[in-house]
Design a protein around this motif. Structure first.
Motif, PDB file in Angstrom:
ATOM      1  N   ASP A   9      55.135  29.285  36.347  1.00 40.71           N
ATOM      2  CA  ASP A   9      54.539  28.176  37.089  1.00 40.71           C
ATOM      3  C   ASP A   9      55.081  26.862  36.552  1.00 40.71           C
ATOM      4  O   ASP A   9      55.145  26.649  35.330  1.00 40.71           O
ATOM      5  CB  ASP A   9      53.019  28.180  36.973  1.00 40.71           C
ATOM      6  CG  ASP A   9      52.374  27.193  37.931  1.00 40.71           C
ATOM      7  OD1 ASP A   9      51.949  27.603  39.027  1.00 40.71           O
ATOM      8  OD2 ASP A   9      52.308  25.993  37.589  1.00 40.71           O
ATOM      9  N   THR A  10      55.450  25.977  37.487  1.00 41.62           N
ATOM     10  CA  THR A  10      55.922  24.637  37.131  1.00 41.62           C
ATOM     11  C   THR A  10      55.285  23.589  38.035  1.00 41.62           C
ATOM     12  O   THR A  10      55.872  22.534  38.280  1.00 41.62           O
ATOM     13  CB  THR A  10      57.462  24.558  37.242  1.00 41.62           C
ATOM     14  OG1 THR A  10      57.868  24.985  38.561  1.00 41.62           O
ATOM     15  CG2 THR A  10      58.137  25.421  36.204  1.00 41.62           C
ATOM     16  N   ALA A  11      54.078  23.869  38.514  1.00 48.11           N
ATOM     17  CA  ALA A  11      53.399  22.955  39.435  1.00 48.11           C
ATOM     18  C   ALA A  11      52.676  21.821  38.720  1.00 48.11           C
ATOM     19  O   ALA A  11      52.261  20.850  39.359  1.00 48.11           O
ATOM     20  CB  ALA A  11      52.402  23.726  40.301  1.00 48.11           C
ATOM     21  N   THR A  12      52.512  21.943  37.412  1.00 47.51           N
ATOM     22  CA  THR A  12      51.818  20.947  36.608  1.00 47.51           C
ATOM     23  C   THR A  12      52.723  20.567  35.441  1.00 47.51           C
ATOM     24  O   THR A  12      53.843  21.090  35.329  1.00 47.51           O
ATOM     25  CB  THR A  12      50.487  21.505  36.074  1.00 47.51           C
ATOM     26  OG1 THR A  12      50.760  22.457  35.026  1.00 47.51           O
ATOM     27  CG2 THR A  12      49.672  22.183  37.176  1.00 47.51           C
ATOM     28  N   PRO A  13      52.295  19.695  34.534  1.00 47.96           N
ATOM     29  CA  PRO A  13      53.128  19.410  33.363  1.00 47.96           C
ATOM     30  C   PRO A  13      53.389  20.628  32.476  1.00 47.96           C
ATOM     31  O   PRO A  13      54.299  20.586  31.635  1.00 47.96           O
ATOM     32  CB  PRO A  13      52.315  18.349  32.613  1.00 47.96           C
ATOM     33  CG  PRO A  13      51.541  17.657  33.679  1.00 47.96           C
ATOM     34  CD  PRO A  13      51.166  18.730  34.646  1.00 47.96           C
ATOM     35  N   ALA A  14      52.626  21.698  32.640  1.00 39.85           N
ATOM     36  CA  ALA A  14      52.833  22.904  31.838  1.00 39.85           C
ATOM     37  C   ALA A  14      53.939  23.759  32.445  1.00 39.85           C
ATOM     38  O   ALA A  14      53.865  24.153  33.607  1.00 39.85           O
ATOM     39  CB  ALA A  14      51.540  23.713  31.752  1.00 39.85           C
ATOM     40  N   CYS A  70      53.086  28.301  43.598  1.00 41.10           N
ATOM     41  CA  CYS A  70      53.735  27.526  44.669  1.00 41.10           C
ATOM     42  C   CYS A  70      53.088  26.168  44.872  1.00 41.10           C
ATOM     43  O   CYS A  70      53.267  25.522  45.898  1.00 41.10           O
ATOM     44  CB  CYS A  70      53.698  28.313  45.980  1.00 41.10           C
ATOM     45  SG  CYS A  70      54.671  29.827  45.936  1.00 41.10           S
ATOM     46  N   GLY A  71      52.327  25.715  43.892  1.00 39.89           N
ATOM     47  CA  GLY A  71      51.697  24.416  44.000  1.00 39.89           C
ATOM     48  C   GLY A  71      50.251  24.527  44.440  1.00 39.89           C
ATOM     49  O   GLY A  71      49.668  25.617  44.416  1.00 39.89           O
ATOM     50  N   PRO A  72      49.677  23.387  44.807  1.00 47.11           N
ATOM     51  CA  PRO A  72      50.333  22.109  45.070  1.00 47.11           C
ATOM     52  C   PRO A  72      50.880  21.445  43.802  1.00 47.11           C
ATOM     53  O   PRO A  72      50.351  21.621  42.716  1.00 47.11           O
ATOM     54  CB  PRO A  72      49.229  21.266  45.707  1.00 47.11           C
ATOM     55  CG  PRO A  72      47.950  21.862  45.178  1.00 47.11           C
ATOM     56  CD  PRO A  72      48.211  23.316  45.039  1.00 47.11           C
ATOM     57  N   GLY A  73      51.949  20.686  44.029  1.00 40.57           N
ATOM     58  CA  GLY A  73      52.585  20.013  42.918  1.00 40.57           C
ATOM     59  C   GLY A  73      53.725  19.149  43.415  1.00 40.57           C
ATOM     60  O   GLY A  73      54.033  19.122  44.610  1.00 40.57           O
ATOM     61  N   PRO A  74      54.383  18.461  42.504  1.00 39.78           N
ATOM     62  CA  PRO A  74      55.490  17.577  42.881  1.00 39.78           C
ATOM     63  C   PRO A  74      56.727  18.366  43.272  1.00 39.78           C
ATOM     64  O   PRO A  74      56.932  19.498  42.826  1.00 39.78           O
ATOM     65  CB  PRO A  74      55.733  16.768  41.606  1.00 39.78           C
ATOM     66  CG  PRO A  74      55.259  17.662  40.504  1.00 39.78           C
ATOM     67  CD  PRO A  74      54.092  18.410  41.059  1.00 39.78           C
ATOM     68  N   PHE A  75      57.560  17.750  44.074  1.00 37.82           N
ATOM     69  CA  PHE A  75      58.730  18.421  44.625  1.00 37.82           C
ATOM     70  C   PHE A  75      59.625  19.004  43.532  1.00 37.82           C
ATOM     71  O   PHE A  75      60.008  20.180  43.589  1.00 37.82           O
ATOM     72  CB  PHE A  75      59.529  17.440  45.484  1.00 37.82           C
ATOM     73  CG  PHE A  75      60.826  18.004  45.997  1.00 37.82           C
ATOM     74  CD1 PHE A  75      60.854  18.832  47.101  1.00 37.82           C
ATOM     75  CD2 PHE A  75      62.024  17.703  45.363  1.00 37.82           C
ATOM     76  CE1 PHE A  75      62.048  19.353  47.571  1.00 37.82           C
ATOM     77  CE2 PHE A  75      63.221  18.218  45.830  1.00 37.82           C
ATOM     78  CZ  PHE A  75      63.226  19.048  46.936  1.00 37.82           C
ATOM     79  N   PRO A  95      60.029  42.434  44.193  1.00 38.92           N
ATOM     80  CA  PRO A  95      59.285  41.486  45.022  1.00 38.92           C
ATOM     81  C   PRO A  95      58.873  40.242  44.249  1.00 38.92           C
ATOM     82  O   PRO A  95      58.612  40.303  43.046  1.00 38.92           O
ATOM     83  CB  PRO A  95      58.061  42.287  45.473  1.00 38.92           C
ATOM     84  CG  PRO A  95      57.910  43.363  44.449  1.00 38.92           C
ATOM     85  CD  PRO A  95      59.288  43.692  43.988  1.00 38.92           C
ATOM     86  N   VAL A  96      58.810  39.120  44.968  1.00 38.07           N
ATOM     87  CA  VAL A  96      58.363  37.852  44.399  1.00 38.07           C
ATOM     88  C   VAL A  96      57.118  37.410  45.160  1.00 38.07           C
ATOM     89  O   VAL A  96      57.176  37.163  46.363  1.00 38.07           O
ATOM     90  CB  VAL A  96      59.448  36.768  44.491  1.00 38.07           C
ATOM     91  CG1 VAL A  96      58.954  35.467  43.858  1.00 38.07           C
ATOM     92  CG2 VAL A  96      60.731  37.236  43.810  1.00 38.07           C
ATOM     93  N   HIS A  97      56.009  37.319  44.453  1.00 35.47           N
ATOM     94  CA  HIS A  97      54.734  36.950  45.059  1.00 35.47           C
ATOM     95  C   HIS A  97      54.440  35.482  44.755  1.00 35.47           C
ATOM     96  O   HIS A  97      54.357  35.090  43.586  1.00 35.47           O
ATOM     97  CB  HIS A  97      53.599  37.817  44.506  1.00 35.47           C
ATOM     98  CG  HIS A  97      53.753  39.271  44.794  1.00 35.47           C
ATOM     99  ND1 HIS A  97      53.186  39.881  45.881  1.00 35.47           N
ATOM    100  CD2 HIS A  97      54.428  40.245  44.115  1.00 35.47           C
ATOM    101  CE1 HIS A  97      53.480  41.169  45.884  1.00 35.47           C
ATOM    102  NE2 HIS A  97      54.240  41.418  44.815  1.00 35.47           N
ATOM    103  N   GLY A  98      54.277  34.670  45.787  1.00 42.63           N
ATOM    104  CA  GLY A  98      53.876  33.284  45.607  1.00 42.63           C
ATOM    105  C   GLY A  98      52.370  33.141  45.689  1.00 42.63           C
ATOM    106  O   GLY A  98      51.725  33.764  46.536  1.00 42.63           O
ATOM    107  N   VAL A  99      51.800  32.360  44.791  1.00 38.37           N
ATOM    108  CA  VAL A  99      50.355  32.142  44.774  1.00 38.37           C
ATOM    109  C   VAL A  99      50.083  30.646  44.650  1.00 38.37           C
ATOM    110  O   VAL A  99      50.930  29.872  44.191  1.00 38.37           O
ATOM    111  CB  VAL A  99      49.659  32.895  43.617  1.00 38.37           C
ATOM    112  CG1 VAL A  99      49.880  34.392  43.740  1.00 38.37           C
ATOM    113  CG2 VAL A  99      50.144  32.397  42.256  1.00 38.37           C
ATOM    114  N   CYS A 100      48.905  30.236  45.044  1.00 39.05           N
ATOM    115  CA  CYS A 100      48.466  28.857  44.854  1.00 39.05           C
ATOM    116  C   CYS A 100      48.195  28.631  43.370  1.00 39.05           C
ATOM    117  O   CYS A 100      47.430  29.384  42.748  1.00 39.05           O
ATOM    118  CB  CYS A 100      47.219  28.584  45.691  1.00 39.05           C
ATOM    119  SG  CYS A 100      46.480  26.958  45.423  1.00 39.05           S
ATOM    120  N   SER A 101      48.804  27.622  42.799  1.00 40.02           N
ATOM    121  CA  SER A 101      48.641  27.362  41.366  1.00 40.02           C
ATOM    122  C   SER A 101      47.197  27.032  41.003  1.00 40.02           C
ATOM    123  O   SER A 101      46.739  27.350  39.893  1.00 40.02           O
ATOM    124  CB  SER A 101      49.566  26.222  40.939  1.00 40.02           C
ATOM    125  OG  SER A 101      50.919  26.547  41.196  1.00 40.02           O
TER     126      SER A 101
END
Length: 210
Positions: A9-14, A70-75, A95-101
Protein backbone atom coordinates in the motif's frame (compact mmCIF):
# COMPACT_ATOMS: atom_id res chain seq x y z
CA UNK A 1 -6.52 -23.47 0.89
CA UNK A 2 -3.35 -21.78 2.11
CA UNK A 3 -2.07 -18.77 0.15
CA UNK A 4 1.15 -16.81 0.38
CA UNK A 5 0.31 -13.19 -0.35
CA UNK A 6 2.29 -10.02 -1.01
CA UNK A 7 0.41 -7.01 0.40
CA UNK A 8 1.43 -3.46 -0.55
CA UNK A 9 0.00 0.00 0.00
CA UNK A 10 1.21 3.48 -0.93
CA UNK A 11 -2.02 5.45 -0.49
CA UNK A 12 -0.78 7.23 2.64
CA UNK A 13 2.64 8.41 3.86
CA UNK A 14 3.26 4.80 4.96
CA UNK A 15 5.04 2.70 2.32
CA UNK A 16 3.86 -0.76 3.35
CA UNK A 17 4.95 -4.18 2.11
CA UNK A 18 4.16 -7.45 3.85
CA UNK A 19 4.18 -11.18 3.31
CA UNK A 20 1.07 -12.81 4.69
CA UNK A 21 -0.11 -16.40 4.87
CA UNK A 22 -3.86 -16.80 4.45
CA UNK A 23 -5.51 -20.10 5.36
CA UNK A 24 -9.29 -19.81 5.39
CA UNK A 25 -10.11 -17.10 7.91
CA UNK A 26 -6.66 -17.29 9.50
CA UNK A 27 -4.24 -14.48 8.64
CA UNK A 28 -0.57 -14.76 9.65
CA UNK A 29 1.82 -11.91 8.94
CA UNK A 30 5.20 -13.48 8.25
CA UNK A 31 7.02 -10.19 7.69
CA UNK A 32 6.20 -6.53 7.24
CA UNK A 33 8.26 -3.49 6.27
CA UNK A 34 6.84 0.02 6.72
CA UNK A 35 8.55 3.31 5.91
CA UNK A 36 6.64 6.47 6.79
CA UNK A 37 7.69 9.08 4.25
CA UNK A 38 5.20 10.78 1.96
CA UNK A 39 7.95 11.50 -0.58
CA UNK A 40 9.58 8.08 -0.69
CA UNK A 41 6.97 5.82 -2.25
CA UNK A 42 8.97 5.16 -5.41
CA UNK A 43 12.29 4.81 -3.60
CA UNK A 44 11.13 2.61 -0.73
CA UNK A 45 8.46 0.24 -2.00
CA UNK A 46 10.65 -2.23 -3.88
CA UNK A 47 13.33 -2.34 -1.14
CA UNK A 48 10.57 -2.91 1.42
CA UNK A 49 9.16 -5.78 -0.66
CA UNK A 50 12.60 -7.36 -1.00
CA UNK A 51 13.25 -6.97 2.74
CA UNK A 52 9.86 -8.46 3.64
CA UNK A 53 10.48 -11.46 1.40
CA UNK A 54 13.87 -11.94 3.03
CA UNK A 55 12.47 -11.62 6.55
CA UNK A 56 9.78 -14.16 5.70
CA UNK A 57 12.40 -16.58 4.40
CA UNK A 58 10.77 -16.89 1.00
CA UNK A 59 11.05 -15.53 -2.52
CA UNK A 60 8.66 -14.02 -5.02
CA UNK A 61 8.28 -17.24 -7.01
CA UNK A 62 6.33 -18.76 -4.12
CA UNK A 63 3.69 -16.03 -4.00
CA UNK A 64 0.11 -17.06 -4.79
CA UNK A 65 -1.45 -13.60 -4.96
CA UNK A 66 -0.86 -9.88 -4.55
CA UNK A 67 -3.07 -7.40 -2.70
CA UNK A 68 -2.72 -3.66 -3.22
CA UNK A 69 -4.41 -0.66 -1.66
CA UNK A 70 -6.12 1.39 -4.38
CA UNK A 71 -6.68 4.48 -2.29
CA UNK A 72 -8.17 6.92 -1.89
CA UNK A 73 -4.88 8.74 -2.07
CA UNK A 74 -2.71 11.06 -4.13
CA UNK A 75 -1.94 10.29 -7.74
CA UNK A 76 1.80 9.70 -7.37
CA UNK A 77 1.54 7.39 -4.38
CA UNK A 78 -1.23 5.27 -5.83
CA UNK A 79 0.52 4.98 -9.19
CA UNK A 80 3.66 3.56 -7.56
CA UNK A 81 1.88 0.94 -5.49
CA UNK A 82 -0.59 -0.19 -8.12
CA UNK A 83 1.98 -0.33 -10.94
CA UNK A 84 4.33 -2.36 -8.76
CA UNK A 85 1.57 -4.76 -7.72
CA UNK A 86 0.46 -5.19 -11.32
CA UNK A 87 4.05 -5.86 -12.41
CA UNK A 88 4.50 -8.57 -9.78
CA UNK A 89 1.19 -10.16 -10.71
CA UNK A 90 2.03 -10.14 -14.41
CA UNK A 91 5.56 -11.48 -13.94
CA UNK A 92 4.47 -14.27 -11.59
CA UNK A 93 1.16 -15.08 -13.25
CA UNK A 94 -0.78 -14.61 -10.02
CA UNK A 95 -3.99 -12.64 -9.32
CA UNK A 96 -3.80 -9.06 -8.08
CA UNK A 97 -6.61 -7.98 -5.76
CA UNK A 98 -7.25 -4.26 -5.33
CA UNK A 99 -8.85 -3.09 -2.10
CA UNK A 100 -9.86 0.25 -0.61
CA UNK A 101 -7.01 1.40 1.63
CA UNK A 102 -9.47 2.78 4.17
CA UNK A 103 -10.97 -0.73 4.43
CA UNK A 104 -7.53 -1.98 5.45
CA UNK A 105 -7.35 0.56 8.28
CA UNK A 106 -10.85 -0.39 9.46
CA UNK A 107 -10.22 -4.15 9.37
CA UNK A 108 -10.82 -5.72 12.76
CA UNK A 109 -12.57 -2.70 14.28
CA UNK A 110 -15.94 -3.06 15.99
CA UNK A 111 -18.89 -0.73 16.23
CA UNK A 112 -19.43 2.41 14.15
CA UNK A 113 -16.03 3.73 13.12
CA UNK A 114 -14.97 6.66 10.96
CA UNK A 115 -11.65 6.27 9.11
CA UNK A 116 -9.89 9.38 7.82
CA UNK A 117 -6.65 10.02 5.96
CA UNK A 118 -4.96 13.11 4.57
CA UNK A 119 -6.45 14.42 1.32
CA UNK A 120 -4.45 17.67 1.54
CA UNK A 121 -6.03 21.02 0.72
CA UNK A 122 -7.58 20.98 4.23
CA UNK A 123 -9.69 17.97 3.33
CA UNK A 124 -9.83 14.32 4.38
CA UNK A 125 -10.54 11.07 2.65
CA UNK A 126 -13.11 9.25 4.75
CA UNK A 127 -15.36 6.23 5.00
CA UNK A 128 -17.62 4.87 7.74
CA UNK A 129 -17.67 1.29 8.96
CA UNK A 130 -19.83 -0.94 11.08
CA UNK A 131 -17.90 -3.85 12.57
CA UNK A 132 -15.23 -3.47 9.91
CA UNK A 133 -17.63 -3.35 6.95
CA UNK A 134 -17.92 -0.16 4.94
CA UNK A 135 -21.36 1.46 5.10
CA UNK A 136 -20.58 4.90 3.64
CA UNK A 137 -17.87 6.36 1.43
CA UNK A 138 -15.15 6.56 0.41
CA UNK A 139 -15.40 10.27 -0.21
CA UNK A 140 -13.39 13.47 0.16
CA UNK A 141 -14.59 16.48 2.17
CA UNK A 142 -13.46 19.07 4.63
CA UNK A 143 -13.63 17.65 8.15
CA UNK A 144 -16.66 19.76 9.07
CA UNK A 145 -18.58 18.31 6.13
CA UNK A 146 -17.99 14.65 7.01
CA UNK A 147 -21.33 13.12 8.08
CA UNK A 148 -21.62 12.34 11.79
CA UNK A 149 -22.84 9.24 13.53
CA UNK A 150 -19.59 7.37 14.22
CA UNK A 151 -18.65 6.29 17.73
CA UNK A 152 -14.87 6.32 17.17
CA UNK A 153 -12.29 7.41 14.63
CA UNK A 154 -9.14 5.83 13.20
CA UNK A 155 -6.51 6.88 10.69
CA UNK A 156 -4.14 9.78 10.24
CA UNK A 157 -3.34 11.19 13.73
CA UNK A 158 -3.38 14.83 12.68
CA UNK A 159 -6.77 14.34 11.06
CA UNK A 160 -8.46 12.12 13.63
CA UNK A 161 -7.73 15.02 15.99
CA UNK A 162 -10.23 17.10 14.02
CA UNK A 163 -13.07 14.92 15.27
CA UNK A 164 -14.35 14.86 18.84
CA UNK A 165 -14.42 11.08 18.95
CA UNK A 166 -12.43 8.40 20.79
CA UNK A 167 -9.37 7.50 18.71
CA UNK A 168 -8.58 3.91 17.80
CA UNK A 169 -5.10 2.53 17.25
CA UNK A 170 -5.03 1.86 13.48
CA UNK A 171 -3.24 4.70 11.69
CA UNK A 172 -2.09 3.33 8.31
CA UNK A 173 -3.08 0.34 6.16
CA UNK A 174 -1.31 -2.76 7.46
CA UNK A 175 -0.43 -5.94 5.60
CA UNK A 176 -2.95 -7.86 7.71
CA UNK A 177 -5.63 -5.24 7.09
CA UNK A 178 -5.06 -5.26 3.33
CA UNK A 179 -5.42 -9.02 3.21
CA UNK A 180 -8.49 -8.95 5.45
CA UNK A 181 -10.12 -6.49 3.03
CA UNK A 182 -10.22 -9.10 0.25
CA UNK A 183 -13.75 -10.49 0.30
CA UNK A 184 -13.41 -13.44 -2.08
CA UNK A 185 -10.06 -15.02 -2.88
CA UNK A 186 -11.60 -17.43 -5.38
CA UNK A 187 -13.29 -14.78 -7.53
CA UNK A 188 -11.50 -13.30 -10.51
CA UNK A 189 -10.12 -9.92 -9.36
CA UNK A 190 -11.70 -6.83 -10.85
CA UNK A 191 -9.41 -4.54 -12.87
CA UNK A 192 -7.33 -2.25 -10.69
CA UNK A 193 -8.96 1.17 -10.50
CA UNK A 194 -7.34 3.96 -8.43
CA UNK A 195 -9.60 5.84 -6.04
CA UNK A 196 -8.45 9.40 -6.55
CA UNK A 197 -11.77 11.02 -5.52
CA UNK A 198 -10.20 14.42 -5.95
CA UNK A 199 -12.29 17.05 -7.62
CA UNK A 200 -10.40 18.36 -10.66
CA UNK A 201 -8.51 21.63 -10.33
CA UNK A 202 -9.26 22.61 -13.91
CA UNK A 203 -12.78 23.00 -15.11
CA UNK A 204 -13.87 23.17 -18.74
CA UNK A 205 -14.65 26.67 -19.83
CA UNK A 206 -18.27 27.46 -20.50
CA UNK A 207 -19.30 27.58 -24.10
CA UNK A 208 -19.44 31.06 -25.49
CA UNK A 209 -23.01 32.16 -25.78
CA UNK A 210 -24.11 33.16 -29.23
Amino acid sequence: MSRLVLAVDTATPAVTAGIVRVDGDAIEVLAEQVTVDARAHAEQLTPNIVAALGDAGTDASRLDAVVVGCGPGPFTGLRVGMATAAAFGHALGVPVHGVCSLDAIAAGTTGDVLVVTDARRREVYWARYRDGRRVDGPAVNSAVDVPGGAAAVAGSPEHTALFELPRLAPVYPSAAGLVAAVRDWDADPAPLVPLYLRRPDAKPSQAVKR
